[in-house]
Design a protein around this motif. Structure first.
Motif, PDB file in Angstrom:
ATOM      1  N   ARG B  87       0.824  -1.202   0.000  1.00 12.88           N
ATOM      2  CA  ARG B  87       0.000   0.000   0.000  1.00 12.88           C
ATOM      3  C   ARG B  87       0.857   1.251   0.000  1.00 12.88           C
ATOM      4  O   ARG B  87       1.808   1.349   0.759  1.00 12.88           O
ATOM      5  CB  ARG B  87      -0.846   0.056   1.272  1.00 12.88           C
ATOM      6  CG  ARG B  87      -1.994  -0.881   1.303  1.00 12.88           C
ATOM      7  CD  ARG B  87      -2.723  -0.660   2.617  1.00 12.88           C
ATOM      8  NE  ARG B  87      -3.324  -1.887   3.064  1.00 12.88           N
ATOM      9  CZ  ARG B  87      -3.336  -2.293   4.323  1.00 12.88           C
ATOM     10  NH1 ARG B  87      -2.765  -1.561   5.253  1.00 12.88           N
ATOM     11  NH2 ARG B  87      -3.895  -3.419   4.651  1.00 12.88           N
ATOM     12  N   GLY B  88       0.461   2.193  -0.831  1.00 15.93           N
ATOM     13  CA  GLY B  88       1.165   3.469  -0.838  1.00 15.93           C
ATOM     14  C   GLY B  88       2.484   3.409  -1.570  1.00 15.93           C
ATOM     15  O   GLY B  88       3.092   4.433  -1.838  1.00 15.93           O
ATOM     16  N   MET B  93      -4.050   4.912  -3.543  1.00 12.29           N
ATOM     17  CA  MET B  93      -5.436   5.283  -3.743  1.00 12.29           C
ATOM     18  C   MET B  93      -5.627   6.786  -3.629  1.00 12.29           C
ATOM     19  O   MET B  93      -5.054   7.431  -2.762  1.00 12.29           O
ATOM     20  CB  MET B  93      -6.271   4.576  -2.675  1.00 12.29           C
ATOM     21  CG  MET B  93      -7.727   4.780  -2.846  1.00 12.29           C
ATOM     22  SD  MET B  93      -8.594   3.290  -2.357  1.00 12.29           S
ATOM     23  CE  MET B  93     -10.250   3.849  -2.543  1.00 12.29           C
ATOM     24  N   GLU B 114       3.684  11.254   3.746  1.00 15.68           N
ATOM     25  CA  GLU B 114       3.534  10.160   4.704  1.00 15.68           C
ATOM     26  C   GLU B 114       3.962   8.818   4.103  1.00 15.68           C
ATOM     27  O   GLU B 114       4.678   8.042   4.731  1.00 15.68           O
ATOM     28  CB  GLU B 114       2.096  10.069   5.193  1.00 15.68           C
ATOM     29  CG  GLU B 114       1.873   8.834   6.074  1.00 15.68           C
ATOM     30  CD  GLU B 114       0.903   9.074   7.201  1.00 15.68           C
ATOM     31  OE1 GLU B 114      -0.127   9.713   6.947  1.00 15.68           O
ATOM     32  OE2 GLU B 114       1.171   8.617   8.322  1.00 15.68           O
ATOM     33  N   ALA B 115       3.511   8.568   2.868  1.00 15.04           N
ATOM     34  CA  ALA B 115       3.847   7.287   2.237  1.00 15.04           C
ATOM     35  C   ALA B 115       5.356   7.140   2.054  1.00 15.04           C
ATOM     36  O   ALA B 115       5.894   6.043   2.113  1.00 15.04           O
ATOM     37  CB  ALA B 115       3.135   7.153   0.899  1.00 15.04           C
ATOM     38  N   ALA B 117       7.624   8.608   4.104  1.00 16.20           N
ATOM     39  CA  ALA B 117       8.160   8.405   5.452  1.00 16.20           C
ATOM     40  C   ALA B 117       7.931   6.974   5.925  1.00 16.20           C
ATOM     41  O   ALA B 117       8.769   6.402   6.620  1.00 16.20           O
ATOM     42  CB  ALA B 117       7.501   9.400   6.415  1.00 16.20           C
ATOM     43  N   HIS B 119       7.530   4.214   3.942  1.00 17.34           N
ATOM     44  CA  HIS B 119       8.218   3.181   3.170  1.00 17.34           C
ATOM     45  C   HIS B 119       9.724   3.398   3.054  1.00 17.34           C
ATOM     46  O   HIS B 119      10.459   2.484   2.715  1.00 17.34           O
ATOM     47  CB  HIS B 119       7.602   3.074   1.779  1.00 17.34           C
ATOM     48  CG  HIS B 119       6.209   2.525   1.812  1.00 17.34           C
ATOM     49  ND1 HIS B 119       5.939   1.230   2.182  1.00 17.34           N
ATOM     50  CD2 HIS B 119       5.006   3.094   1.567  1.00 17.34           C
ATOM     51  CE1 HIS B 119       4.624   1.027   2.141  1.00 17.34           C
ATOM     52  NE2 HIS B 119       4.040   2.150   1.775  1.00 17.34           N
ATOM     53  N   ARG B 131      11.278  16.200  -1.888  1.00 19.91           N
ATOM     54  CA  ARG B 131      10.389  15.361  -2.675  1.00 19.91           C
ATOM     55  C   ARG B 131       8.938  15.849  -2.562  1.00 19.91           C
ATOM     56  O   ARG B 131       8.207  15.890  -3.548  1.00 19.91           O
ATOM     57  CB  ARG B 131      10.514  13.907  -2.190  1.00 19.91           C
ATOM     58  CG  ARG B 131       9.580  12.929  -2.849  1.00 19.91           C
ATOM     59  CD  ARG B 131       9.885  12.721  -4.309  1.00 19.91           C
ATOM     60  NE  ARG B 131       8.924  11.792  -4.912  1.00 19.91           N
ATOM     61  CZ  ARG B 131       8.511  11.849  -6.159  1.00 19.91           C
ATOM     62  NH1 ARG B 131       8.955  12.791  -6.954  1.00 19.91           N
ATOM     63  NH2 ARG B 131       7.654  10.967  -6.627  1.00 19.91           N
ATOM     64  N   GLU B 134       8.473  18.836  -4.689  1.00 19.45           N
ATOM     65  CA  GLU B 134       8.412  18.383  -6.074  1.00 19.45           C
ATOM     66  C   GLU B 134       7.012  17.909  -6.421  1.00 19.45           C
ATOM     67  O   GLU B 134       6.468  18.235  -7.479  1.00 19.45           O
ATOM     68  CB  GLU B 134       9.344  17.180  -6.196  1.00 19.45           C
ATOM     69  CG  GLU B 134      10.508  17.322  -7.117  1.00 19.45           C
ATOM     70  CD  GLU B 134      11.311  16.039  -7.060  1.00 19.45           C
ATOM     71  OE1 GLU B 134      12.357  16.074  -6.397  1.00 19.45           O
ATOM     72  OE2 GLU B 134      10.882  15.027  -7.627  1.00 19.45           O
ATOM     73  N   LEU B 138       4.385  19.251  -9.064  1.00 23.42           N
ATOM     74  CA  LEU B 138       3.933  18.350 -10.116  1.00 23.42           C
ATOM     75  C   LEU B 138       2.419  18.389 -10.295  1.00 23.42           C
ATOM     76  O   LEU B 138       1.904  18.352 -11.408  1.00 23.42           O
ATOM     77  CB  LEU B 138       4.366  16.925  -9.746  1.00 23.42           C
ATOM     78  CG  LEU B 138       4.321  15.861 -10.814  1.00 23.42           C
ATOM     79  CD1 LEU B 138       5.324  16.203 -11.901  1.00 23.42           C
ATOM     80  CD2 LEU B 138       4.668  14.511 -10.211  1.00 23.42           C
ATOM     81  N   MET B 164      -4.275  15.476  -2.487  1.00 21.17           N
ATOM     82  CA  MET B 164      -4.579  14.048  -2.362  1.00 21.17           C
ATOM     83  C   MET B 164      -3.871  13.250  -3.455  1.00 21.17           C
ATOM     84  O   MET B 164      -3.345  12.167  -3.208  1.00 21.17           O
ATOM     85  CB  MET B 164      -6.091  13.806  -2.499  1.00 21.17           C
ATOM     86  CG  MET B 164      -6.909  14.040  -1.254  1.00 21.17           C
ATOM     87  SD  MET B 164      -6.347  13.126   0.169  1.00 21.17           S
ATOM     88  CE  MET B 164      -6.585  11.454  -0.393  1.00 21.17           C
ATOM     89  N   MET B 167      -0.311  13.001  -2.684  1.00 19.47           N
ATOM     90  CA  MET B 167      -0.110  12.026  -1.613  1.00 19.47           C
ATOM     91  C   MET B 167      -0.070  10.607  -2.178  1.00 19.47           C
ATOM     92  O   MET B 167       0.761   9.793  -1.792  1.00 19.47           O
ATOM     93  CB  MET B 167      -1.288  12.172  -0.648  1.00 19.47           C
ATOM     94  CG  MET B 167      -1.193  11.415   0.625  1.00 19.47           C
ATOM     95  SD  MET B 167      -2.582  11.979   1.649  1.00 19.47           S
ATOM     96  CE  MET B 167      -2.609  10.667   2.842  1.00 19.47           C
ATOM     97  N   GLU B 172       5.303   6.831  -6.635  1.00 18.90           N
ATOM     98  CA  GLU B 172       5.110   6.416  -8.018  1.00 18.90           C
ATOM     99  C   GLU B 172       4.630   4.977  -8.115  1.00 18.90           C
ATOM    100  O   GLU B 172       5.324   4.094  -8.625  1.00 18.90           O
ATOM    101  CB  GLU B 172       6.396   6.624  -8.816  1.00 18.90           C
ATOM    102  CG  GLU B 172       6.903   8.045  -8.622  1.00 18.90           C
ATOM    103  CD  GLU B 172       7.771   8.500  -9.768  1.00 18.90           C
ATOM    104  OE1 GLU B 172       8.295   7.643 -10.479  1.00 18.90           O
ATOM    105  OE2 GLU B 172       7.894   9.717  -9.951  1.00 18.90           O
ATOM    106  N   ARG B 203       3.443  10.456 -17.005  1.00 21.37           N
ATOM    107  CA  ARG B 203       4.789  10.643 -16.512  1.00 21.37           C
ATOM    108  C   ARG B 203       5.318   9.416 -15.786  1.00 21.37           C
ATOM    109  O   ARG B 203       6.455   9.009 -15.971  1.00 21.37           O
ATOM    110  CB  ARG B 203       4.753  11.830 -15.550  1.00 21.37           C
ATOM    111  CG  ARG B 203       6.066  12.408 -15.241  1.00 21.37           C
ATOM    112  CD  ARG B 203       5.858  13.434 -14.148  1.00 21.37           C
ATOM    113  NE  ARG B 203       7.144  13.853 -13.686  1.00 21.37           N
ATOM    114  CZ  ARG B 203       7.638  15.055 -13.918  1.00 21.37           C
ATOM    115  NH1 ARG B 203       6.944  15.931 -14.581  1.00 21.37           N
ATOM    116  NH2 ARG B 203       8.827  15.373 -13.470  1.00 21.37           N
ATOM    117  N   THR B 204       4.472   8.826 -14.949  1.00 24.63           N
ATOM    118  CA  THR B 204       4.932   7.689 -14.156  1.00 24.63           C
ATOM    119  C   THR B 204       4.587   6.369 -14.820  1.00 24.63           C
ATOM    120  O   THR B 204       4.960   5.321 -14.334  1.00 24.63           O
ATOM    121  CB  THR B 204       4.297   7.714 -12.758  1.00 24.63           C
ATOM    122  OG1 THR B 204       2.883   7.654 -12.912  1.00 24.63           O
ATOM    123  CG2 THR B 204       4.644   8.964 -12.006  1.00 24.63           C
TER     124      THR B 204
END
Lengths: 315, 333
Positions: B87-88, B93, B114-115, B117, B119, B131, B134, B138, B164, B167, B172, B203-204
């Protein structure tokens, strides 16, 4: 990661202090500042009593017994001729220590149990809720009376044999009072926290945090508890006041601190016989101290709650 | 091509006081790398439950059957710890209500990172912040440096939704699940947000499941469409196929009920699908749409026999007994 964006504004940014904003909002809260000032003054005056008092708090003097305020005795003397101001200062040490210790212990215990119950639900919740109910239906005063009696009977309380010091804390005879009061002070906090957590855990930001891969512990500590700070803060301040008053009740019943130690509550209890006489000032001084502390703490609580809330209007 | 995400015969049931509620019923679909799959259906058709099942975020009492494979690995039955790593980072999501999905007491910057931090705890604060800035840049948030330290309530609705998105794309992820990302926004902002999503996806090169009940959004953004009704798959196909040659009465009804500015006549009312969606506790034995269907067969075939998925073309299928003969039936009735 994809291409790094070469924007000087973006890359040169430094983290800004969250603490700074919080402090600024708190400092601008006038009532809280007055409360903090008053409380600090009281704490310093009481705990530095050894440095400034002119009298021995235990020294009786029959010749000066029951005098009104004078140049020699600013707050007068009690019926044993002891300087009342000196007594108030030493009593304050005890009352304040009990008040703060009880409030912090019961808030910590209550918040922990409440958030565990609310977050995990199921049988954990059921168990904790029943324990809370159990403590709430036991008439605290009866229980405290028993504990109070035990303390006054036994110099060496059961666990007290482990010595006079534990970590950095000097164990006094009022330590059992602190724990006894905390034992009956945490349930409200637990209930309130549980209710908060129950409503917060259904919020979408919790779902979003889980979708980002956050663990239960991280969600409780980073997302749930910060949203409870306002409520916990109010409860903490209320229970400081509550604990000081509860200790007064115990002392009033003769179950709390014992002579020659004294607390504001005990002084009020001792002075109750003077209601309706010209020596009623003996009731006023400790009562005034109690009032000042309770009000200050409530104002500080107000200020903290506003400062913690990022949605508050003040910048 | 190997699908990135493969859902096979997914069934999700919830025990309730009134019996077992079937939220998702025998759903199968796949998501290929780089594509956008639009999942369309009304409220209660099982769209969100499907996405929650993929993320492993359904409550413990949910009964899940079938298989969900991500890059060939089975996700159903995994423990939370394993799902958390996914997840994340690999599957993320975008939530519907951005105001509710952002924690009011934390700064937006701290939340969009958060995601990261979670992972990559070894990253320094400065690296995380860089990041985060950025990401804000983006998704088109002006003045990222100032905005990073603001709270959600200081953002406008459109900016919150962008936050959101930032987030969810922080790491990516290969699969992006957008659960009604534009529902709470007005049309202008909707278009901007969809544009941001499209740009980021390009992009991703991530795949996206775009869950919505807004056919207009799907038409503009999706490659393929999956139409759901009462937890079941009703029709699936390329966007053009479903829009121009709908092969299921429900899809036809949905398309007919779209307001059209060009064909509007005075006094003419909007087309609608008569009746109510069925209770998920008591689904009809046959096709769930039978009670509301204009084409339903009087012989009782529709009401008694569950339709199989009929292939209309290689990419287009419909679960209607009469998928191939709808037009002639419409003329007859």
């Amino acid at each position: 990661m994809t291409a790094v964006i070469e924007d000087p504004i973006v890359t040169s940014a430094k983290p800004r202090s969250q603490w700074l904003l919080f402090r600024r909002r708190f400092v601008r809260h006038i009532a809280a500042m007055i409360g903090l000032g008053t409380l600090t003054l009281l704490v310093v005056v009481c705990f530095a009593a050894d440095l400034w008092v002119f009298y021995d708090p235990k020294l009786t003097s029959i010749l000066e017994a029951g005098e009104g305020p004078s140049m020699a005795h600013w707050f007068g003397t009690d019926d044993n001729g002891r300087d009342y101001l000196t007594r108030i200062a030493y009593a304050g040490q005890l009352s304040l220590r009990i008040g703060f210790a009880v409030a912090f212990i019961s808030t910590f215990v209550g918040a922990s149990l409440g958030s565990i119950a609310g977050w995990f639900g199921g049988w954990v919740d059921e168990l904790i809720t029943r324990v809370v109910d159990l403590f709430l239906i036991v008439p605290a005063i009866v229980f405290l009376a028993v504990i109070g009696r035990k303390i006054s009977e036994a110099e060496a309380f059961l666990w007290w044999d482990l010595g006079d010091e534990f970590l950095f804390y000097t164990i006094d005879r009022d330590t059992p009072i602190i724990f006894a009061l905390a034992m009956f002070g945490w349930m409200q906090v637990a209930r309130v926290t549980r209710a908060q957590v129950l409503s917060l855990k259904e919020k979408e930001f919790v779902e979003a945090a889980r979708a980002a891969g956050a663990s239960s512990t991280r969600i409780i500590v980073r997302h749930i508890l910060p949203n409870c700070v306002g409520v916990l803060m109010v409860n903490l301040t209320l229970s400081i006041a509550g604990a000081i008053v509860a200790e007064s009740t115990l002392s009033f019943l003769g179950l709390g601190v014992q002579e020659p130690q004294t607390s504001w509550g005990k002084m009020i209890a001792d002075a109750k016989g003077f209601i309706g006489t010209e020596k009623v000032f003996m009731l006023y001084f400790p009562g005034l101290m109690l009032l000042l502390v309770v009000l200050s703490v409530n104002f500080i609580g107000d200020g903290l709650r506003d400062a913690f809330d990022p949605r508050s209007k003040q910048e | 091509m190997e699908p990135l995400l493969e859902v096979r015969n997914l069934t999700v049931r919830f025990p309730t006081d009134d019996g077992l509620l079937t939220a998702v019923d025998d759903l199968s679909f796949e998501l290929f790398p780089g594509e956008t799959l639009g999942i369309v259906g009304e409220s209660g058709s099982g769209k969100s439950v499907t996405s929650m099942a993929i993320l492993g975020l359904l409550p413990k009492y949910a009964r899940i059957q079938g298989s969900i494979r991500f890059r060939g690995e089975e996700l159903v039955g995994r423990v939370d710890q394993e799902m958390r790593n996914l997840r994340g980072r690999h599957i993320a999501m975008i939530f519907q209500d951005a105001l509710a999905s952002l924690n009011p007491v934390h700064r937006v910057g701290a939340q969009i990172t958060e995601a990261i931090a979670v992972h990559a705890p070894e990253l320094s604060d400065t690296a995380v912040r860089t990041r985060g800035l950025e990401l804000l840049n983006l998704v088109g948030i002006p003045n990222p440096v100032d905005r990073y330290d603001q709270y959600p309530h200081e953002y406008s609705g459109g900016m919150r939704q962008r936050a959101m998105i930032a987030m969810s794309i922080a790491n990516e992820p290969e699969v992006l699940i957008a659960d009604e990302p534009t529902t709470a926004l007005d049309v202008t902002i909707q278009a901007q947000v969809m544009e941001v999503i499209a740009r980021i996806q390009q992009r991703t090169n991530s795949s996206m499941m775009l869950i919505t009940h807004d056919l207009g959004v799907v038409a503009g953004a999706a490659d393929r469409i999956l139409v759901m009704y009462a937890g079941r798959q009703v029709e699936t196909g390329l966007v053009d196929e479903v829009f121009y040659r709908p092969a299921h009465p429900y899809t036809r009804g949905l398309l007919a009920s779209l307001p059209r500015l060009d064909r509007r006549r005075e006094g003419q009312r909007l087309e609608r699908i008569a009746g109510q969606p069925p209770s998920l506790l008591h689904l009809p034995a046959g096709c769930a749409f039978t009670p509301r269907c204009r084409y339903a067969d009087a012989s009782g075939m529709c009401g008694n026999r569950r339709p199989e998925l009929h292939e209309v073309s290689a990419t287009h299928s419909s679960s209607c007994h009469f998928a191939d003969s709808l037009d002639s039936r419409a003329d007859a009735s």
